[in-house]
Design a protein around this motif. Sequence first.
Motif, short mmCIF file in Angstrom:
data_model
loop_
_atom_site.label_atom_id
_atom_site.label_comp_id
_atom_site.label_asym_id
_atom_site.label_seq_id
_atom_site.Cartn_x
_atom_site.Cartn_y
_atom_site.Cartn_z
N ASP A 40 46.62 36.36 20.92
CA ASP A 40 46.53 34.96 20.52
C ASP A 40 47.86 34.31 20.85
OD1 ASP A 40 43.96 35.23 19.57
OD2 ASP A 40 44.59 35.65 17.52
N ALA A 49 44.73 34.45 25.09
CA ALA A 49 45.06 34.57 26.51
C ALA A 49 44.16 35.65 27.10
CB ALA A 49 46.52 34.92 26.69
N VAL A 109 43.40 30.46 28.88
CA VAL A 109 43.39 30.51 27.42
C VAL A 109 42.02 30.05 26.91
CG1 VAL A 109 44.46 29.66 25.30
CG2 VAL A 109 45.87 30.07 27.34
N THR A 122 40.07 28.70 23.91
CA THR A 122 40.35 28.03 22.65
C THR A 122 39.31 28.41 21.60
OG1 THR A 122 39.08 26.09 23.31
CG2 THR A 122 41.42 26.09 23.85
N VAL A 141 55.11 29.97 26.33
CA VAL A 141 54.11 30.74 25.59
C VAL A 141 54.76 31.44 24.41
CG1 VAL A 141 52.58 32.74 25.67
CG2 VAL A 141 52.56 31.07 27.55
#
Length: 284
Positions: free
Chosen positions: A239, A254, A265, A267, A280
Amino acid sequence: MASSPYTDLDRPPLSARALQRALVVPGGMWHRVDVVGETGSTNADVAEAARNGAAEGLVVVAERQVTGRGRRDRQWVSPARAGLTLSVLLRPGLADADRGWRPAPQRAWGWLPLLAGVALMEAVQRVAEVDASLKWPNDLLLEQGKAAGILAEVAGDAVVVGVGLNVTTRPEELPETTGLPATSLRVAGAKSTDRDPLLRALLRGFARWYGGWRETGGDAELCGLLGAYRRGCSTLGRDVRVLLPEGGELTGAATTVDGDGQLVVRTADGVERRVSAGDVLHVR
């Protein structure tokens, strides 16, 4: 008793002559290796050389860099001879008839800092014998924190790739950070902290990956670079929170790095977003 040419006995200077003899070879990529005692920024020095017409394959290494910087203009600080600070000159948009290289399209140039990250990770693993991984796009992570950063900049038709690696930096010499803590090979218990073989391994690995990348016209998947990067990227499967250059942020899982070097990524609502640039943060 003769005085030592350097004050810190576990931080000997690099030998430009030895590096030149080892790395500048017939048919090789590197045509000149300069070692300077101190400079403001090796990236700035190589960018200036590029504007003055220097050929691809120039390497500038600084024993001490006083105004080095990373992404978002963060300062990169290291005591003299405690790390590897260098920049290389690439001209990926030019054909090389002798090697059979056609120009690499500019859309593929974003792979060059990731390529440098893979070469650095492999050199550290082989020479220093420590576990290392990459945080997307190209920070080198050890178990204790971040040990290196890479910054690529376009200078006309050239690309300058700079690398800063903490080697013998002691805990009290590491800078305070707001993100991941800084670390060094020494702090991580490296089997070797000799900068000479580390630099040779890095540049030889870089040349090998760059040659494959150029031979395939900048196709990271075809030359094996994409697979090697995915295997070494510790961002994948985590995450993450991504701080975007234009402001705002993106959170999610990711999942992969695509053929263009973008981080994918997913969501919370299941939508996949592709990120080409950003900071990141590993959430877990």
